[in-house]
Design a protein around this motif. Structure first.
Motif, PDB file in Angstrom:
ATOM      1  N   GLU A   1       0.704  -1.047  -0.072  1.00  0.00           N
ATOM      2  CA  GLU A   1      -0.001   0.091  -0.138  1.00  0.00           C
ATOM      3  C   GLU A   1       0.620   1.280  -0.044  1.00  0.00           C
ATOM      4  O   GLU A   1       1.889   1.613   0.886  1.00  0.00           O
ATOM      5  CB  GLU A   1      -0.929  -0.434   1.473  1.00  0.00           C
TER       6      GLU A   1
ATOM      7  N   GLU B   1     -14.804  -0.735   4.650  1.00  0.00           N
ATOM      8  CA  GLU B   1     -14.315  -0.947   5.794  1.00  0.00           C
ATOM      9  C   GLU B   1     -14.572  -0.027   7.341  1.00  0.00           C
ATOM     10  O   GLU B   1     -14.145   0.427   6.667  1.00  0.00           O
ATOM     11  CB  GLU B   1     -12.963  -1.881   5.897  1.00  0.00           C
TER      12      GLU B   1
ATOM     13  N   LYS C   1      -8.910   6.821   3.184  1.00  0.00           N
ATOM     14  CA  LYS C   1      -8.919   6.419   4.361  1.00  0.00           C
ATOM     15  C   LYS C   1      -9.568   7.750   4.816  1.00  0.00           C
ATOM     16  O   LYS C   1      -9.070   8.813   4.225  1.00  0.00           O
ATOM     17  CB  LYS C   1      -8.011   5.769   4.879  1.00  0.00           C
TER      18      LYS C   1
ATOM     19  N   TRP D   1     -12.942   4.700  11.318  1.00  0.00           N
ATOM     20  CA  TRP D   1     -12.341   5.544  10.260  1.00  0.00           C
ATOM     21  C   TRP D   1     -12.257   4.214   9.725  1.00  0.00           C
ATOM     22  O   TRP D   1     -13.168   3.322   9.923  1.00  0.00           O
ATOM     23  CB  TRP D   1     -11.157   4.453  10.474  1.00  0.00           C
ATOM     24  N   TYR D   2     -12.796   5.226   8.605  1.00  0.00           N
ATOM     25  CA  TYR D   2     -13.415   3.876   7.306  1.00  0.00           C
ATOM     26  C   TYR D   2     -12.684   4.165   6.374  1.00  0.00           C
ATOM     27  O   TYR D   2     -11.448   4.673   6.049  1.00  0.00           O
ATOM     28  CB  TYR D   2     -15.186   5.136   6.748  1.00  0.00           C
ATOM     29  N   GLY D   3     -12.013   3.031   5.656  1.00  0.00           N
ATOM     30  CA  GLY D   3     -11.320   2.573   4.194  1.00  0.00           C
ATOM     31  C   GLY D   3     -12.375   2.001   2.685  1.00  0.00           C
ATOM     32  O   GLY D   3     -13.010   1.375   3.481  1.00  0.00           O
TER      33      GLY D   3
ATOM     34  N   TYR E   1      -4.778   5.369  -0.449  1.00  0.00           N
ATOM     35  CA  TYR E   1      -3.892   5.106  -1.429  1.00  0.00           C
ATOM     36  C   TYR E   1      -4.143   4.268  -2.484  1.00  0.00           C
ATOM     37  O   TYR E   1      -5.079   3.982  -2.868  1.00  0.00           O
ATOM     38  CB  TYR E   1      -3.174   3.601   0.101  1.00  0.00           C
TER      39      TYR E   1
ATOM     40  N   GLU F   1      -7.846   2.532  -2.125  1.00  0.00           N
ATOM     41  CA  GLU F   1      -8.473   3.649  -1.405  1.00  0.00           C
ATOM     42  C   GLU F   1      -8.068   4.376  -0.451  1.00  0.00           C
ATOM     43  O   GLU F   1      -7.118   5.061  -0.575  1.00  0.00           O
ATOM     44  CB  GLU F   1      -8.330   2.147   0.308  1.00  0.00           C
TER      45      GLU F   1
ATOM     46  N   ARG G   1       0.420   5.946  -0.498  1.00  0.00           N
ATOM     47  CA  ARG G   1       0.083   6.454  -0.188  1.00  0.00           C
ATOM     48  C   ARG G   1       0.558   7.446  -1.910  1.00  0.00           C
ATOM     49  O   ARG G   1       0.929   7.711  -2.517  1.00  0.00           O
ATOM     50  CB  ARG G   1       0.664   7.926   0.794  1.00  0.00           C
TER      51      ARG G   1
ATOM     52  N   LYS H   1     -11.593  -5.277  11.100  1.00  0.00           N
ATOM     53  CA  LYS H   1     -13.003  -4.647  10.354  1.00  0.00           C
ATOM     54  C   LYS H   1     -14.382  -5.142  10.244  1.00  0.00           C
ATOM     55  O   LYS H   1     -13.891  -6.096   9.702  1.00  0.00           O
ATOM     56  CB  LYS H   1     -11.503  -4.164   9.077  1.00  0.00           C
TER      57      LYS H   1
ATOM     58  N   LYS I   1     -12.880   1.422  -0.481  1.00  0.00           N
ATOM     59  CA  LYS I   1     -12.008   0.544  -1.247  1.00  0.00           C
ATOM     60  C   LYS I   1     -12.689   0.564  -3.394  1.00  0.00           C
ATOM     61  O   LYS I   1     -12.929   0.048  -3.187  1.00  0.00           O
ATOM     62  CB  LYS I   1     -11.928  -1.300  -0.889  1.00  0.00           C
TER      63      LYS I   1
END
Length: 195
Positions: A29, A93, A71, A78-80, A58, A69, A31, A126, A82
């Motif tokens: 991963e 997530e 974030k 905290w959310y991800g 990311y 993703e 950034r 998650k 995708k």
């Protein structure tokens, strides 16, 4: 004829054996800038999410595909979010704690971990809202209301001890705590550290 049949059965058995073991997809991963993120994905986020903080973008690369993703933090969670390479939503997530998982589900997850590892430590947990056949708006709505649905998944990042030593795993369970799939994960990327 008989030799060919034996060869086919042997190949089929080996193939089935490989399916039963965890997959080795080495994921990295990195950034990236907002300008490098798919424009369709950014517009989906802008349309569906408001009042969020600290959004970061990311790019995830593994041995089979590329994902993106975003974030972000919203309402102390905290959310991800995708997306695939084309900017199509794959899943949302939420980083949660073990107390946020229904008791029966968490008991089945712990049972799986106790059977498969002599020791383990959960690094991340998650709750996942996959975007299967739902409309994108429905997936966003369900995730940001933090609903517990039968279509949810739970993803655990765990350090597990086996006869091969300690290895990091990403393990996916369904809403009832049944095992779905597993893959090994690489340790964090420390390319930015200069000596």
């Amino acid at each position: 004829m008989k030799n060919n049949l034996i060869k086919i059965i042997l190949v089929a058995c080996l193939f089935c054996f490989q399916l039963g073991h965890s997959q080795y997809k080495y994921e990295r991963e990195h950034r990236i800038l907002k300008s490098q993120f798919p424009a369709i994905a950014i517009s989906s986020i802008d349309e569906s999410v408001t009042d969020f903080k600290r959004i970061k973008f990311y790019k995830e690369t593994d041995s089979t595909k590329i994902n993106y993703e975003a974030k972000l933090k919203k309402d102390k969670l905290w959310y991800g979010i995708k997306f695939d390479e084309d900017g199509t939503l794959e899943a949302i997530e939420i980083l949660i704690k073990s107390t946020d998982v229904p008791n029966d589900t968490y008991a089945k997850i712990e049972e799986y971990l106790n059977i498969n590892f002599t020791k383990y430590k959960i690094k991340k947990l998650k709750q996942q809202y996959p975007s299967n056949n739902e409309a994108v708006k429905d997936t966003f709505k369900n995730a940001f209301q933090n609903l517990i649905l039968p279509s949810n998944n739970y993803q655990i990042v765990v350090v597990g001890k086996t006869d091969k030593g300690y290895i990091d795993y990403e393990i996916l369970f369904d809403a009832d705590g049944n095992f779905k799939k597993s893959k090994t994960s690489l340790p964090p990327n420390y390319d930015h550290v200069l000596y």
